[in-house]
Design a protein around this motif. Sequence first.
Motif, mmCIF file in Angstrom:
data_model
loop_
_atom_site.group_PDB
_atom_site.id
_atom_site.type_symbol
_atom_site.label_atom_id
_atom_site.label_comp_id
_atom_site.label_asym_id
_atom_site.label_seq_id
_atom_site.Cartn_x
_atom_site.Cartn_y
_atom_site.Cartn_z
ATOM 1 N N HIS A 61 0.841 -1.228 0.225
ATOM 2 C CA HIS A 61 -0.070 0.025 -0.041
ATOM 3 C C HIS A 61 0.916 1.405 0.041
ATOM 4 O O HIS A 61 -0.017 2.389 -0.245
ATOM 5 N N LEU A 62 2.098 1.308 0.193
ATOM 6 C CA LEU A 62 2.772 2.295 0.284
ATOM 7 C C LEU A 62 3.882 2.390 -0.627
ATOM 8 O O LEU A 62 4.908 1.655 -0.451
ATOM 9 N N GLU A 63 3.761 3.458 -1.713
ATOM 10 C CA GLU A 63 4.820 3.448 -2.574
ATOM 11 C C GLU A 63 6.127 4.213 -2.000
ATOM 12 O O GLU A 63 7.112 3.637 -2.714
ATOM 13 N N ASP A 64 6.217 5.036 -0.964
ATOM 14 C CA ASP A 64 7.558 5.564 -0.646
ATOM 15 C C ASP A 64 8.191 4.179 -0.068
ATOM 16 O O ASP A 64 9.306 4.280 -0.123
ATOM 17 N N MET A 69 12.785 0.464 -0.325
ATOM 18 C CA MET A 69 13.066 -1.096 -0.406
ATOM 19 C C MET A 69 14.035 -1.183 -1.624
ATOM 20 O O MET A 69 15.112 -1.875 -1.732
ATOM 21 N N GLY A 70 13.578 -0.760 -2.754
ATOM 22 C CA GLY A 70 14.563 -0.592 -4.142
ATOM 23 C C GLY A 70 15.687 -0.054 -3.839
ATOM 24 O O GLY A 70 16.635 -0.478 -4.313
ATOM 25 N N ALA A 71 15.745 1.232 -2.999
ATOM 26 C CA ALA A 71 17.003 1.612 -2.988
ATOM 27 C C ALA A 71 18.036 0.678 -2.090
ATOM 28 O O ALA A 71 19.261 0.736 -2.197
ATOM 29 N N GLN A 72 17.464 0.116 -1.068
ATOM 30 C CA GLN A 72 18.279 -0.869 -0.278
ATOM 31 C C GLN A 72 18.682 -1.993 -1.007
ATOM 32 O O GLN A 72 19.696 -2.494 -0.991
#
Length: 118
Positions: A61-64, A69-72
Amino acid sequence: MAIKQHWPDMLQVAGSLVTNQVRAYDLIRMMTAEGRTTSLGRAFAHYGRIFKSMHLLHVAHLEDYRRMMGAQLNVGEGRNGLARAVYFGNLGQLRRSYERGMEDQLGPSQPLAMGPVL
């Protein structure tokens, strides 16, 4: 129900871990008597499922949160790439022909790759 019943014991276990009075290895052995999970071990498993469910709901539910997570994951993949380069190198292949003084040059990533050698 299992969490509520074992909550005082769970707090005691957490406190023992934080103060280094007991090793995690010993706690895991204690929670799995004769290959079976004890009721305290099941309570910890249920407690962990709460946070796993919360994490999955945040992902959905949370795009941010997904972006973070993608950055990590990208950072982790970069570290894995560096480890592969350090461990496997160029797989025994020469990538450039030898030039005089080549061994004295440092590329931008070589100081990082040389860290584990030092």
